[in-house]
Design an enzyme around this catalytic site. Sequence first.
Site, PDB file in Angstrom:
ATOM      1  N   GLY A 168       0.723  -1.579   0.251  1.00  0.00           N
ATOM      2  CA  GLY A 168       0.319  -0.212   0.087  1.00  0.00           C
ATOM      3  C   GLY A 168       1.029   1.758   0.201  1.00  0.00           C
ATOM      4  N   GLY A 212       0.953   5.910   1.168  1.00  0.00           N
ATOM      5  CA  GLY A 212       0.214   6.763   1.995  1.00  0.00           C
ATOM      6  C   GLY A 212       0.629   8.160   1.153  1.00  0.00           C
ATOM      7  N   GLY A 213       0.173   8.845   2.342  1.00  0.00           N
ATOM      8  CA  GLY A 213       0.908  10.513   1.897  1.00  0.00           C
ATOM      9  C   GLY A 213       2.080  10.621   2.005  1.00  0.00           C
ATOM     10  N   PHE A 214       3.096   9.862   2.608  1.00  0.00           N
ATOM     11  CA  PHE A 214       4.592  10.016   3.425  1.00  0.00           C
ATOM     12  C   PHE A 214       5.700   8.612   2.793  1.00  0.00           C
ATOM     13  CE2 PHE A 214       1.877  13.525   5.275  1.00  0.00           C
ATOM     14  CZ  PHE A 214       2.719  14.434   4.813  1.00  0.00           C
ATOM     15  N   VAL A 242       4.455   0.844   1.493  1.00  0.00           N
ATOM     16  CA  VAL A 242       4.300  -0.105   2.518  1.00  0.00           C
ATOM     17  C   VAL A 242       4.473  -1.479   1.477  1.00  0.00           C
ATOM     18  CG1 VAL A 242       3.110  -1.902   4.775  1.00  0.00           C
ATOM     19  CG2 VAL A 242       3.426   0.642   4.208  1.00  0.00           C
ATOM     20  N   LYS A 292       7.447  -0.379   5.850  1.00  0.00           N
ATOM     21  CA  LYS A 292       7.168   0.881   5.823  1.00  0.00           C
ATOM     22  C   LYS A 292       8.764   1.810   5.459  1.00  0.00           C
ATOM     23  CE  LYS A 292       4.643   5.549   7.735  1.00  0.00           C
ATOM     24  NZ  LYS A 292       3.542   5.013   8.915  1.00  0.00           N
ATOM     25  N   ARG A 294      -4.292   8.858  18.479  1.00  0.00           N
ATOM     26  CA  ARG A 294      -5.103  10.237  17.632  1.00  0.00           C
ATOM     27  C   ARG A 294      -5.157  10.221  16.333  1.00  0.00           C
ATOM     28  NH1 ARG A 294      -1.950  16.185  18.301  1.00  0.00           N
ATOM     29  NH2 ARG A 294      -0.250  14.281  16.821  1.00  0.00           N
ATOM     30  N   ASP A 298      -0.271   2.060  13.130  1.00  0.00           N
ATOM     31  CA  ASP A 298       0.059   3.797  12.985  1.00  0.00           C
ATOM     32  C   ASP A 298      -0.037   4.678  13.816  1.00  0.00           C
ATOM     33  OD1 ASP A 298       0.506   5.376  10.396  1.00  0.00           O
ATOM     34  OD2 ASP A 298      -1.404   6.020   9.794  1.00  0.00           O
TER      35      ASP A 298
END
Length: 500
Positions: free
Chosen positions: A23, A25-27, A30, A45, A138, A157
């Site tokens: 996968g 993501g933004g940064f 993986v 990651k 969070r 995460d």
Amino acid sequence: MSPKRAPSAPPELPGYDYVSLLGSGGFADVFLYQQQLPSRHVAVKVLLPDAVNRELIDNFRHEANVMAQLSTHPSIVTIYGAAVAPDGRPFLAMEYCSRPNLGVRYRRERFAVPEVLSLGVQIAGAVETAHRAGILHRDIKPANILVTAYNRPALTDFGIATSSGGTDDASGMSIPWSPPEAFLDPPRSSPASDVFSLAATLSTLLAGRTPFEMPGGSNTSVDLIDRIQRGELSPLARSDVPARLEAVLAAAMDPDPGRRHASAMAFGRALQQVEAEMALPVTPLDVLDDGLDAEEVAEEDGGATRIRGVVSIDPHAGEAPPSAMPAAVAAVPDATVRRPRPAAQAQAAAPGAPAAPAQPEQPRSRRRTAVGIAAGVAVLALGGGIAALALAGGGGAPPSANPSQTVAAPPLAQRPPAPIAVEGEVSGGTVTFTWTNAQPQEGDTFLYRYEPSVGDPTSSSTSAPQVVVDADPDGETCILVRLVRSDGRDSNDAEGCVDG
């Protein structure tokens, strides 16, 4: 996977063989790798090449240390190591969870109520463990709950987690599951914020949509934020969901943090109460706890268990508050939204390596299968563990902490006394068990579990110190009883048996 960019090339890692992309993501991306020794699949990651700067590397190191500190919890993804690839990109090697994450599953299948209750209790234990270490997640949402090969949920995460002693240098959110306080300027976080997001996640699994999304209505980010701030929940619209469960979830998503459950532990116990009322097996609530009395534990198991506490880390002490949230976009974003770092903000301090967390205690045995009510067990930790591996990189001494953003670990409340004199009286084909509440208080209830030698076990609750069960055909009938206070605190189990 993000549709906005192509994935980066997988790095060549000594001791690992690349298998496939998992996968993006933004940064980070993986990847699936095969570790050579020990031989196993691992999820790796890796930061994007253009994201390798001091700020994101510090965040990455922070995530490595947080996960290493907590990942021996059975419902937190295990981290195996952290290092820098030969091409200069930092990476984390983590447990590979082969099953689809909950974000994928809820969009294509209906979750059964018992499964949602069970995984909610398990993740509540993981969140409570993090809170007792002074760490807020969070960003709890369905996509951040993976499923292990053993079909156990595992929270992952921790990239935007906040530790006690300071704030992260950037704040993130996933709007559909974020509490109202996440939209303040500056945003605020507390244990109640994670309770909100966990409840929103469970509601999503039950409804097949996010809790503030109105079917057939406008569901832009602006719409969702407005409903979240006003507490306008969309009904679950499922006849098989008990009213008590809907009430528990609604209370946990109250727009006022002070009216939510006092802790993730209290929220997990509320879910256990629903399980008991539905006559379901009560899911254990596992919490790594360094507040138990070692002498008391030694009396229970002959001193075979050694208690190890969770050690708090402080990777970003004293950061300035994050900036205001970005302007809402037209579509509902499932991905985590990160806020830009203020230009005048101080650089983050480099974290030290945390002490090894503990592994959970094995259950005690009895004449038949060992069964506890487990309505909020604080799991004892065995000696040993895996030391955390920190990423390479320097950092200065941490500045003074910002008191307005500090998140303290919740205090450990004393457990109430267990019921005493649990006695049974046989009458025909039933047994009436009675017991005494040594220190009665308003709102006290009792959880009991009866496991016959033939047939299914029974778990339920009662407000009276008495219960009637069918006599066990093997000649001895036993139950376990636990006292639960109105604030969610519970006692140890008390056992009662009768022959005949």
